[in-house]
Design a protein around this motif. Structure first.
Motif, PDB file in Angstrom:
ATOM      1  N   GLU A  50       0.752  -1.411   0.090  1.00  0.00           N
ATOM      2  CA  GLU A  50       0.283   0.065   0.069  1.00  0.00           C
ATOM      3  C   GLU A  50       0.930   1.208   0.035  1.00  0.00           C
ATOM      4  OE1 GLU A  50      -2.692  -0.190   3.427  1.00  0.00           O
ATOM      5  OE2 GLU A  50      -3.674  -2.076   2.892  1.00  0.00           O
ATOM      6  N   ILE A  51       1.999   1.288   0.849  1.00  0.00           N
ATOM      7  CA  ILE A  51       2.822   2.407   0.749  1.00  0.00           C
ATOM      8  C   ILE A  51       3.692   2.681  -0.433  1.00  0.00           C
ATOM      9  CG2 ILE A  51       4.858   3.329   1.913  1.00  0.00           C
ATOM     10  CD1 ILE A  51       4.070   1.961   4.614  1.00  0.00           C
ATOM     11  N   THR A  52       3.883   1.412  -1.070  1.00  0.00           N
ATOM     12  CA  THR A  52       4.685   1.783  -2.608  1.00  0.00           C
ATOM     13  C   THR A  52       3.624   2.168  -3.567  1.00  0.00           C
ATOM     14  OG1 THR A  52       6.194  -0.036  -1.794  1.00  0.00           O
ATOM     15  CG2 THR A  52       5.773   0.360  -4.200  1.00  0.00           C
ATOM     16  N   ARG A  53       2.606   1.733  -3.429  1.00  0.00           N
ATOM     17  CA  ARG A  53       1.418   2.061  -4.546  1.00  0.00           C
ATOM     18  C   ARG A  53       1.039   3.943  -4.209  1.00  0.00           C
ATOM     19  NH1 ARG A  53      -2.382  -1.143  -3.118  1.00  0.00           N
ATOM     20  NH2 ARG A  53      -1.227  -2.866  -4.127  1.00  0.00           N
ATOM     21  N   ALA A  54       0.957   4.145  -3.159  1.00  0.00           N
ATOM     22  CA  ALA A  54       0.872   5.583  -2.793  1.00  0.00           C
ATOM     23  C   ALA A  54       2.108   6.296  -3.004  1.00  0.00           C
ATOM     24  CB  ALA A  54       0.593   5.723  -0.976  1.00  0.00           C
ATOM     25  N   ALA A  60       3.749  10.186  -9.692  1.00  0.00           N
ATOM     26  CA  ALA A  60       3.156  10.520 -10.858  1.00  0.00           C
ATOM     27  C   ALA A  60       2.390  11.605 -10.918  1.00  0.00           C
ATOM     28  CB  ALA A  60       2.509   9.363 -11.266  1.00  0.00           C
ATOM     29  N   THR A  61       1.777  12.007  -9.679  1.00  0.00           N
ATOM     30  CA  THR A  61       0.591  13.069 -10.049  1.00  0.00           C
ATOM     31  C   THR A  61       1.295  14.314  -9.465  1.00  0.00           C
ATOM     32  OG1 THR A  61      -0.196  12.651  -7.826  1.00  0.00           O
ATOM     33  CG2 THR A  61      -1.283  11.442  -9.716  1.00  0.00           C
ATOM     34  N   ASN A  62       2.238  14.496  -8.610  1.00  0.00           N
ATOM     35  CA  ASN A  62       2.586  15.734  -8.255  1.00  0.00           C
ATOM     36  C   ASN A  62       3.854  16.076  -8.543  1.00  0.00           C
ATOM     37  OD1 ASN A  62       0.325  15.800  -6.462  1.00  0.00           O
ATOM     38  ND2 ASN A  62       1.408  14.863  -4.797  1.00  0.00           N
ATOM     39  N   HIS A  63       5.024  15.081  -8.949  1.00  0.00           N
ATOM     40  CA  HIS A  63       6.484  15.486  -9.287  1.00  0.00           C
ATOM     41  C   HIS A  63       6.633  15.215 -10.716  1.00  0.00           C
ATOM     42  CE1 HIS A  63       7.132  15.767  -5.170  1.00  0.00           C
ATOM     43  NE2 HIS A  63       6.588  14.731  -4.797  1.00  0.00           N
ATOM     44  N   LEU A  64       6.185  14.237 -11.598  1.00  0.00           N
ATOM     45  CA  LEU A  64       6.415  14.129 -12.964  1.00  0.00           C
ATOM     46  C   LEU A  64       5.984  15.497 -13.859  1.00  0.00           C
ATOM     47  CD1 LEU A  64       5.542  10.466 -14.095  1.00  0.00           C
ATOM     48  CD2 LEU A  64       7.839  11.545 -13.872  1.00  0.00           C
ATOM     49  N   PRO A  65       4.760  16.025 -13.524  1.00  0.00           N
ATOM     50  CA  PRO A  65       4.491  17.319 -14.240  1.00  0.00           C
ATOM     51  C   PRO A  65       5.625  18.365 -14.005  1.00  0.00           C
ATOM     52  CG  PRO A  65       2.385  16.479 -13.282  1.00  0.00           C
ATOM     53  CD  PRO A  65       3.690  15.747 -12.650  1.00  0.00           C
ATOM     54  N   LEU A  87       0.548  11.673 -21.150  1.00  0.00           N
ATOM     55  CA  LEU A  87      -0.222  11.696 -19.822  1.00  0.00           C
ATOM     56  C   LEU A  87       0.034  10.484 -19.100  1.00  0.00           C
ATOM     57  CD1 LEU A  87      -3.534  12.310 -21.948  1.00  0.00           C
ATOM     58  CD2 LEU A  87      -2.160  14.007 -20.554  1.00  0.00           C
ATOM     59  N   VAL A  88      -0.376  10.577 -17.688  1.00  0.00           N
ATOM     60  CA  VAL A  88      -0.120   9.825 -16.735  1.00  0.00           C
ATOM     61  C   VAL A  88      -1.260   8.875 -16.818  1.00  0.00           C
ATOM     62  CG1 VAL A  88       0.478   9.174 -14.286  1.00  0.00           C
ATOM     63  CG2 VAL A  88       1.653  11.091 -15.479  1.00  0.00           C
ATOM     64  N   GLN A  89      -1.466   7.639 -16.853  1.00  0.00           N
ATOM     65  CA  GLN A  89      -2.318   6.691 -16.782  1.00  0.00           C
ATOM     66  C   GLN A  89      -2.269   5.656 -15.772  1.00  0.00           C
ATOM     67  OE1 GLN A  89      -3.184   5.301 -20.664  1.00  0.00           O
ATOM     68  NE2 GLN A  89      -3.864   7.353 -21.457  1.00  0.00           N
ATOM     69  N   PHE A  90      -3.022   5.456 -14.845  1.00  0.00           N
ATOM     70  CA  PHE A  90      -2.929   4.429 -13.852  1.00  0.00           C
ATOM     71  C   PHE A  90      -3.645   2.946 -14.374  1.00  0.00           C
ATOM     72  CE2 PHE A  90      -2.031   8.463 -11.627  1.00  0.00           C
ATOM     73  CZ  PHE A  90      -0.822   7.934 -10.804  1.00  0.00           C
ATOM     74  N   VAL A  91      -3.379   1.951 -13.960  1.00  0.00           N
ATOM     75  CA  VAL A  91      -3.967   0.625 -14.174  1.00  0.00           C
ATOM     76  C   VAL A  91      -4.149   0.077 -12.933  1.00  0.00           C
ATOM     77  CG1 VAL A  91      -4.093  -1.473 -15.219  1.00  0.00           C
ATOM     78  CG2 VAL A  91      -2.721   0.425 -16.514  1.00  0.00           C
ATOM     79  N   ASP A  92      -5.593   0.083 -12.402  1.00  0.00           N
ATOM     80  CA  ASP A  92      -5.627  -0.557 -11.320  1.00  0.00           C
ATOM     81  C   ASP A  92      -5.923  -1.970 -11.376  1.00  0.00           C
ATOM     82  OD1 ASP A  92      -6.187  -0.706  -8.583  1.00  0.00           O
ATOM     83  OD2 ASP A  92      -8.196   0.242  -8.506  1.00  0.00           O
TER      84      ASP A  92
END
Length: 99
Positions: A50-54, A60-65, A87-92
């Motif tokens: 869970e920690i790794t996923r977060a 990806a959402t905060n630092h890559l842009p 674009l960042v796309q997540f696969v859940d």
């Protein structure tokens, strides 16, 4: 020939032998301890996932842009033409689709 320290005779307390109870205890206690250790390991592993996923989601959402923005500024200064930012796309993989 029996000596005072011999284990030939079963230990009796109030007329009942204590040996069968000790046999069950020596069997059950290690099994329970092993199961508890397994549950702790399983919980720790799930929590680490869970920690790794977060962490990956945050990167990806905060630092890559910001990284792509800085990279584009550097490319402009160097005279390098870059493609559009992906674009960042997540696969859940853990959720089930609702139908």
């Amino acid at each position: 020939m029996t000596t005072a320290g011999s284990f030939d005779a079963p230990i009796e307390i109030f007329g009942a032998s204590i040996v069968p109870k000790l046999t069950w205890l020596t069997t059950i206690i290690p099994v329970v301890v092993q199961f508890v250790i397994f549950l702790r390991w399983l919980h720790r592993r799930m929590r680490n996932d869970e920690i790794t996923r977060a962490f990956v989601r945050d990167i990806a959402t905060n630092h890559l842009p910001h990284i792509y923005n800085a990279l584009q500024k550097i490319a402009v200064q160097q005279g390098i033409e870059l493609d559009d930012t992906p674009l960042v796309q997540f696969v859940d993989l853990n959720s089930r689709r609702k139908r």
